[in-house]
Motif scaffolding. Structure first.
Motif, PDB file in Angstrom:
ATOM      1  N   LEU A  40       0.791  -1.240   0.035  1.00 10.42           N
ATOM      2  CA  LEU A  40      -0.039   0.040  -0.023  1.00 10.42           C
ATOM      3  C   LEU A  40       0.645   0.898   0.150  1.00 10.42           C
TER       4      LEU A  40
ATOM      5  N   VAL B 198       2.428   1.842  -3.329  1.00  8.34           N
ATOM      6  CA  VAL B 198       1.426   2.784  -4.274  1.00  8.34           C
ATOM      7  C   VAL B 198       1.572   4.172  -4.034  1.00  8.34           C
TER       8      VAL B 198
ATOM      9  N   LEU C  42       4.741   5.298  -5.702  1.00  8.12           N
ATOM     10  CA  LEU C  42       4.503   5.343  -7.272  1.00  8.12           C
ATOM     11  C   LEU C  42       3.765   6.743  -7.612  1.00  8.12           C
ATOM     12  N   ARG C  43       2.731   7.116  -6.506  1.00  5.79           N
ATOM     13  CA  ARG C  43       1.961   8.274  -6.925  1.00  5.79           C
ATOM     14  C   ARG C  43       2.959   9.594  -6.991  1.00  5.79           C
TER      15      ARG C  43
ATOM     16  N   GLY D 275      -7.111  -2.428  -0.131  1.00  5.29           N
ATOM     17  CA  GLY D 275      -6.695  -2.064  -1.691  1.00  5.29           C
ATOM     18  C   GLY D 275      -7.487  -1.181  -2.513  1.00  5.29           C
TER      19      GLY D 275
ATOM     20  N   PHE E 146      -7.236   2.580  -3.788  1.00  9.25           N
ATOM     21  CA  PHE E 146      -7.395   3.107  -5.351  1.00  9.25           C
ATOM     22  C   PHE E 146      -8.225   4.222  -5.519  1.00  9.25           C
TER      23      PHE E 146
END
Length: 860
Positions: A41, A44, A47-48, A343, A347
């Motif tokens: 998590l 992510v 990466l954002r 998740g 998202f």
């Protein structure tokens, strides 16, 4: 560039919002989310932070719009010397680039991409320049921080490796090989000793290396250390840590990003521990915990720096890791569903927050008004566009942009056909400009026909026309170079005299302006190309060498390839041989193979034909050159792979078969697995059972491995068997006193069977089995067993259980031991009492005259 800066600013805020949501999820679902999933998590979010665009603009798109900030778009005003224009979003269809066709430079008419977005406001000139320069400050600091981290890390690697020497203990190397096979890692990872290291670590990105503090430890402890380090390697944690560092550097202005990075460092170790512990028995888990504790002792000099991966970090993290080991939970269907839901929430939050830059283009704004020197946003609308300098004008045409005739006005005469949008209509009334347009259309149409482009049948769209210019082509080229207007320079460069073009090319080469030099490279003679290419090789200017080597005759390319080969400059060798025909590359492959130069062979063999690769594979196989064989098999067809695999298996050469089977079909691997069993070649072909083979086959094989005591095979496949087989083997291992098998099967057997076996072990007074299986019991169940152990006078089981009990559960047991005057049991429990309890029992013992209890409590 301010667009990119604003994009990163928006995702910085967006990621912080997402981080808050993840923290809430961690708090609410702490016992239901695995550390690996929690680490995912946070990855992510990293990466954002690194991707400044999103599918939809979301909340950030609303926050960072001109309307929100009450800015007004700058009206389009064109001037003879300077062009400030409004940007339009690209069309949905991206048109292909045509070879040899000049493309417009996206920065040619507007010095920065900042005019592309809705953040263009009416501001004073000095303030506008300051805002335009903001991205320079942001990017400069980010680059400095990243370079500092990289140089510090390189220095750390030099120091740690300078004081290291290769591990020499055969047992250490054997354990390393066993753990590598256990984890299915094909790459050989060196292992060294450095007594000054803070703890075992895995430094290195491209060339990882395991560093141990010493080899003076037990076999099981060494196995745990290597499992930990190779799990980090297998997970690619070192690359993830560098992604975190890149995010921290790019978002240096946001202190919360640094906190996210620190949190991920802790989760990285916890997730690694969790993955290591998954297949281990309870006894092995205890050994792993002991290994973590030992790693804090005798700390060396070299500490953990930035993104080094070490076995331990600090005492605080150690406590958290040990707690995680003690409370490790198995994956269940409910945990999986909860993880999926978490998740999905993350998202959805990412979509809701969005970014200031979205993939979806907003509706185009109204077309700007045209003036004498005309330039429109359509120049940025299409990817295929070419500029022509003719009759004092620079005319830019788009041969894929006139499809919608309702929006564009068409002009056609006996010579040409061309389309105009509203901003270009004034050109139709200017005969001098129209003549330049006709000439430009004629030139570009001829070029498209020569290149066999299908666009030659299209009607081009006039996107801009600049001029008239009174200077000569040489003067204009110098002017556009000074103003850094590449599109205009490219258009004018085509009309330069040969002598002027060569002179300018020499100037650009000397100043290493390779983008401008590339525009003029076609103007050079063969002798000049040879001169420049040779000089680029000597001066190690790769861009120039790569550009020019393709323009040389083959004999000259061969000469430079030979020079690079002899000088061991593989990047130049690569560029040279890729400019040669396939047959000549085959000759270089032959030479590199004869000279046993693996890297050079790989480059030469890269583009060989399928037939040539097949011949090389047969030859290398016959020569027993395994390293060369590894290179070739990556490029073979499935038919060639199947044929070679059959040959290697028939010859019983497992090393060569291993290189081939990874690329075989699932059906082929299943057949080979069965053949390995039938042919009794299991020990040599253990690696084949790492694949996802049918469960029925694994069940049969597991029972066979159990009966024949093939522990290496059993360890490789036990996690792939069914629950029913695990239950059966669990019972058999208990009866046969096969403890190592029992511990492994306990992780895969059903909860009901496990509970039954725990009860049987307790009744049979098999303490070792009971203690290693009771980790899955609840606190209440452990308390009940502790009371039963007390009643049955099973002091060994009770002594192990009391450490897992809460204070409220221990206190009644202590009172019971005191009342029964069983001081041996009381002494075991007293360690879990608090100071208030001890004071109370001490006073009671003094009052009751129980000296043995009193003197025992005196020590606490």
């Amino acid at each position: 560039m301010n667009t990119v800066l604003i994009g990163f600013l928006s995702v910085s805020i967006s990621a912080v919002c997402m981080a808050g949501i993840v923290l809430i999820l961690e708090k609410l679902l702490k016992n239901h989310l695995s550390f690996r999933f929690r680490y995912g998590l946070w990855l992510v979010i990293i990466l954002r932070l690194l991707i400044p665009v999103s599918p939809v603009s979301g909340l950030m798109g609303t926050l960072f719009t001109a309307e929100t900030w009450k800015g007004q778009p700058q009206p389009f005003v064109a001037q003879p010397e300077t062009h400030r224009e409004e940007w339009r979003e690209p069309a949905e269809t991206i048109f292909p680039q045509i070879d040899n066709e000049p493309l417009p430079d996206l920065s040619s008419t507007s010095e920065s991409l900042s005019t592309q977005t809705s953040w263009h406001f009416q501001t004073p000139a000095w303030l506008d320049d300051l805002v335009q320069a903001a991205w320079v400050l942001w990017l400069s600091i980010a680059v400095v921080l990243m370079v500092r981290r990289m140089t510090s890390y390189q220095g750390f690697l030099r120091f740690i490796r300078a004081g290291s020497f290769p591990a020499s203990n055969p047992k250490t190397l054997q354990i390393l090989d066993e753990v590598r096979q256990e984890k299915g890692i094909r790459r050989t990872i060196p292992i060294s000793i450095n007594k000054l290291a803070v703890s075992p670590m895995l430094p290195g990105v491209v060339h990882p290396q395991i560093i141990l503090t010493s080899e003076e430890c037990g076999e099981e402890e060494m196995r745990m250390i290597l499992r930990h380090e190779l799990t980090h390697y297998q997970r690619g944690d070192i690359f993830t840590k560098w992604l975190v560092q890149l995010a921290v550097c790019l978002h240096w202005f946001n202190p919360l990003v640094r906190l996210i990075g620190k949190h991920m460092e802790s989760l990285c170790e916890l997730a690694c521990d969790e993955q290591v512990l998954k297949p281990l028995s309870a006894q092995e888990k205890r050994c792993y915990g002991d290994t973590l504790i030992h790693s804090l002792k005798d700390k060396g000099t070299y500490g953990d720096l930035i993104v080094s991966i070490t076995l331990n970090e600090n005492l605080s993290l150690l406590k958290e890791r040990l707690s995680a080991i003690m409370n490790e939970k198995k994956s269940t269907a409910s945990r999986t569903l909860i993880s999926m839901a978490a998740g999905a929430v993350l998202f959805a939050s990412g979509i809701f927050c969005g970014s200031a830059i979205s993939w979806k283009a907003p509706a185009p704004s109204a077309a700007p008004a045209a003036t004498t020197t005309t330039s429109t946003s359509n120049q940025r609308t299409f990817y295929f566009s070419g500029s022509v300098y003719t009759q004092g004008y620079i005319v830019t045409l788009n041969w894929a942009g006139a499809e919608n005739t309702e929006k564009n006005r068409a002009y056609q005469d006996s010579l040409v056909s061309v389309a105009f949008d509203e901003s270009m209509k004034s050109v139709m009334e200017n005969e001098e400009q129209m003549e330049a347009v006709r000439q430009a259309v004629t030139e570009q149409h001829a070029r498209l026909v020569r290149s066999n482009s299908t666009l030659a049948s299209n009607t081009p769209l006039l996107t801009s026309i600049e001029g008239p210019y009174s200077e000569s082509a040489e003067e204009l080229a110098a002017r556009f170079h000074k103003e850094n207007k590449m599109a205009q320079f490219r258009a004018v460069a085509a009309k330069l005299e040969a002598e002027s073009a060569v002179k300018m090319a020499r100037t650009f080469y000397a100043s290493k302006e390779m983008d401008y030099f590339a525009v003029l490279a076609d103007s050079l003679s063969e002798e000049e190309v040879i001169e420049f290419c040779t000089q680029a090789y000597q001066n190690q200017i790769e861009d120039a060498f790569d550009l020019l080597i393709q323009k040389l005759p083959q004999d000259q390319i061969q000469t430079l390839a030979q020079q690079a080969y002899e000088d061991e400059r593989i990047q130049y060798y690569e560029m040279a041989i890729y400019s040669l025909p396939v047959q000549q590359r085959a000759d270089w492959a032959e030479k590199a193979y004869t000279d046993a130069r693996l890297d050079y062979f790989e480059e030469a063999a890269y583009d060989l034909t399928t037939a040539q690769l097949g011949e090389w594979a047969d030859r290398i196989y016959a020569d027993s050159q395994l390293e060369f064989f590894e290179i070739i098999v990556r490029r073979l067809t499935s038919q060639q792979l199947q044929s070679l695999a059959e040959r290697a298996y028939a010859d019983n050469r497992p090393d060569y078969f291993r290189e081939l089977y990874y690329d075989l079909s699932k059906e082929s691997i299943e057949k080979y697995a069965q053949r390995v069993i039938d042919d009794q070649r299991i020990q040599d072909y253990l690696f084949i059972f790492d694949e996802d083979l049918p469960e029925a086959l694994m069940n049969t094989l597991a029972i066979q491995a159990y009966e024949e005591k093939q522990n290496g095979l059993f360890d490789r496949i036990n996690w792939k068997i069914s629950t029913e087989t695990a239950n059966e083997l669990l019972k058999r291992a208990y009866q046969d006193h096969r403890m190592e098998i029992l511990y492994r099967m306990s992780s895969y057997a059903s909860a009901e069977n496990l509970k039954t076996l725990i009860e049987q072990a307790f009744n049979d007074n098999r303490t070792d089995v009971f203690m290693n299986l009771c980790d899955d019991l609840s606190s209440q169940q452990k308390a009940e067993y502790a009371v039963r152990a007390y009643d049955n006078q099973n002091i060994e089981i009770m002594s192990n259980l009391v450490y897992d009990l809460s204070h409220d559960q221990v206190l009644p047991l202590a009172q019971k031991a005191y009342d029964d005057q069983r001081i041996q049991y009381f002494e075991m429990i007293v360690y879990e009492l608090n100071s208030g309890d001890i004071a109370k029992f001490k006073a009671q013992a003094k009052q009751d005259g129980r000296d043995e209890f009193y003197y025992l409590l005196e020590n606490y």
